[in-house]
Design a protein around this motif. Structure first.
Motif, short mmCIF file in Angstrom:
data_model
loop_
_atom_site.label_atom_id
_atom_site.label_comp_id
_atom_site.label_asym_id
_atom_site.label_seq_id
_atom_site.Cartn_x
_atom_site.Cartn_y
_atom_site.Cartn_z
N CYS A 121 68.74 45.21 25.60
CA CYS A 121 68.20 43.91 25.01
C CYS A 121 67.25 44.51 24.03
O CYS A 121 66.37 45.52 24.22
CB CYS A 121 67.72 43.14 25.91
N ILE A 122 66.91 43.71 23.06
CA ILE A 122 65.84 43.85 22.18
C ILE A 122 65.30 42.28 22.03
O ILE A 122 65.72 41.51 21.58
CB ILE A 122 66.14 44.42 20.66
N TYR A 123 63.78 42.25 22.28
CA TYR A 123 63.29 41.12 22.11
C TYR A 123 62.31 41.23 20.90
O TYR A 123 61.42 42.46 20.67
CB TYR A 123 62.11 40.92 23.32
N ILE A 124 62.62 40.41 19.92
CA ILE A 124 61.86 40.59 18.48
C ILE A 124 60.81 39.48 18.64
O ILE A 124 61.05 38.46 18.46
CB ILE A 124 63.04 40.28 17.31
N ALA A 125 59.75 39.97 18.44
CA ALA A 125 58.44 39.06 18.60
C ALA A 125 57.83 38.52 17.57
O ALA A 125 57.41 39.31 16.39
CB ALA A 125 57.59 39.90 19.53
N PHE A 126 57.03 37.38 17.45
CA PHE A 126 56.17 36.89 16.43
C PHE A 126 55.10 37.63 16.59
O PHE A 126 54.55 38.52 17.42
CB PHE A 126 55.88 35.28 17.29
#
Length: 287
Positions: free
Chosen positions: A82-87
């Motif tokens: 998984c990759i969480y792409i963050a604000f």
């Protein structure tokens, strides 16, 4: 096993569009008079912006670590990398919440592959980074390739935008009360961009049409190979304004492909109705 992309609602892409890309989205919290709403779920941007025009004041809050922990645990059990792409961490504490949750989940699932990336981007600029990563994931690209692409696009994403009413930026602490008052009287429209993840004013003009023209000039100054880029446009419940900006970009710069979206509640609570922005890359290939 394909890479799973996760993001948050500050990317300003609709939940339906993100679902079509197989992207999971975690909503940012929005508050009105003490009542909590979930961006895009229990509160729609158009409804919030309409209420803002009527004088209602909305506030936002970062996603807490426990929300991320629950989400990450679910994904860890499935087993996809998984990759969480963050604000942007310069505009919200959401990225730091995700880091805290990640450490707790890795204690329980030490083999879970989870990368968390601070884009230092916002709105549809952030959304373009997510979109391109999601397309790579659907194509079966490797974990490492997708991470490299995300970091490159985030680093080179330009955000140029204006707001219709300085009052909303004043409420968010971006301009002084005097500047907001005088700007309202003189019809001053600030031009802002994002630098190192934070909002920075770069110019100001009088009138919305002049603001659009100045934005196009800045796109020309900063963009490369614009006719072959996917250009992002956001708007604060002003599709007519977004289309006018699109037409200017087509006419003046030869832009062809666009991703147009209304701002979400997390962004719109601070920028307000009538916000208009354009997002593009200042570099499209690596050395």
């Amino acid at each position: 096993m394909n890479v799973k992309i996760i993001t948050d609602s500050a990317c300003d892409l609709t939940r339906e569009f993100l679902a079509s890309l197989d992207v999971d989205v975690v909503p940012i919290m929005v508050y009105l008079e003490g009542e909590e709403y979930l961006d895009g779920l229990t509160l729609k941007p158009e409804d919030m912006l309409r209420q803002m025009r009527e004088g209602k004041v909305f506030k936002t809050s970062q996603i807490p670590p426990n929300i991320f922990k629950e989400k990450f645990q679910q994904l860890a059990q499935i087993g996809n990398p998984c990759i969480y792409i963050a604000f942007s961490s310069g505009l919200s504490g959401t990225y730091n919440s995700a880091l805290i949750a990640r450490e707790e989940v890795l204690e329980e699932f030490p083999n879970f592959k989870l990368e968390i990336i601070d884009t230092k981007c916002a709105s549809v600029g952030f959304g373009l980074v997510v979109y391109k990563a999601a397309m790579m994931a659907k194509e079966g690209k490797s974990y490492e390739e997708i991470i490299k692409n995300i970091k490159f696009n985030a680093q080179h994403m330009e955000h140029i935008f204006t707001v219709d009413d300085l009052e909303y930026l004043y409420r968010g602490g971006r301009v002084s009360k005097t500047a907001a008052f005088v700007g309202g009287i003189l019809n001053v429209k600030p031009i802002l961009h994002v630098e190192d993840g934070k909002l920075i004013p770069i110019d100001k003009v009088r009138g919305r049409q002049k603001a659009m023209k100045r934005m196009v000039e800045i796109v020309k100054e900063r963009g490369v190979d614009l006719e072959n880029q996917l250009i992002g446009i956001n708007h604060g419940d002003d599709l007519e304004g977004a289309n006018k900006l699109k037409n200017l970009l087509e006419l003046e710069l030869g832009c062809k492909d666009f991703l147009i979206s209304c701002i979400g509640c997390a962004i719109g609570a601070h920028s307000g109705p009538g916000t208009l922005g354009v997002f593009f890359l200042n570099k499209i290939t690596e050395n």
